[in-house]
Write a protein that holds these residues in place. Structure first.
Motif, short mmCIF file in Angstrom:
data_model
loop_
_atom_site.label_atom_id
_atom_site.label_comp_id
_atom_site.label_asym_id
_atom_site.label_seq_id
_atom_site.Cartn_x
_atom_site.Cartn_y
_atom_site.Cartn_z
N PHE A 1 2.12 2.24 5.75
CA PHE A 1 2.37 0.82 5.47
C PHE A 1 3.81 0.56 5.03
N PRO A 2 4.35 1.31 4.04
CA PRO A 2 5.75 1.04 3.69
C PRO A 2 6.72 1.33 4.84
N THR A 3 6.39 2.29 5.70
CA THR A 3 7.25 2.57 6.86
C THR A 3 7.25 1.39 7.82
N ASP B 1 9.27 -1.42 6.37
CA ASP B 1 10.69 -1.10 6.48
C ASP B 1 11.19 -1.33 7.91
N LEU B 2 10.45 -0.87 8.89
CA LEU B 2 10.84 -1.04 10.30
C LEU B 2 10.85 -2.51 10.72
N PRO C 1 10.19 -6.68 2.99
CA PRO C 1 10.33 -5.92 1.74
C PRO C 1 9.06 -5.10 1.46
N VAL C 2 9.27 -3.86 1.06
CA VAL C 2 8.15 -2.98 0.72
C VAL C 2 7.66 -3.37 -0.68
N PRO C 3 6.38 -3.69 -0.83
CA PRO C 3 5.86 -4.09 -2.15
C PRO C 3 6.01 -2.97 -3.18
N ARG D 1 5.64 5.81 0.57
CA ARG D 1 7.05 5.45 0.68
C ARG D 1 7.43 5.43 2.17
N SER D 2 8.46 4.67 2.48
CA SER D 2 8.89 4.55 3.86
C SER D 2 9.42 5.89 4.37
N LEU D 3 9.09 6.18 5.61
CA LEU D 3 9.54 7.41 6.25
C LEU D 3 10.82 7.22 7.07
#
Length: 117
Positions: free
Chosen positions: A7-9, A12-13, A17-19, A25-27
């Motif tokens: 989800f954060p990835t 990010d893509l 904004p990542v909550p 964490r974004s990959l």
């Protein structure tokens, strides 16, 4: 990496904004080789009859906890996968792993506080 990183990835893509407060964490930086200090950690959780159970693995150490188990399993176990890849010896009382165990317990508390919100 873990499924919770998906989800954060995707956020990010997509430029969203990542909550705050996510377990993952974004990959994106890792995929572009811009994450030299990437933490070597994997976590998993499951509910059993309303109780939270979980696992955190860092490097060769794997920490698990159980809030409820009808078979009387230990509430906490710690395995050194480098020395015991079949997870047959609980190293929870091994003084050589005392600092790591304290860090696992702190991480567990942090994770459970986020999950209980």
């Amino acid at each position: 990496v873990s499924l919770c990183d998906l989800f954060p990835t995707l956020c990010d893509l997509a430029g969203i904004p990542v909550p705050d407060g996510l377990d993952g964490r974004s990959l994106v930086d890792l995929a572009h080789n811009r994450a030299p200090e990437w933490p070597d950690e994997a976590c998993s959780f499951f509910l059993q009859q309303g109780w939270s159970n979980g696992m955190i693995r860092r490097g060769a150490l794997k920490y698990q906890w159980y809030h409820h188990n009808e078979r009387g399993a230990l509430p906490e176990v710690l395995f050194d996968l480098a020395q015991d890849p079949h997870e047959t010896r609980n190293a929870i009382d091994d003084p050589a792993h005392a600092a790591e165990l304290a860090a696992f317990r702190l991480r567990r508390r942090d994770i459970e506080s986020v999950r209980s919100r």
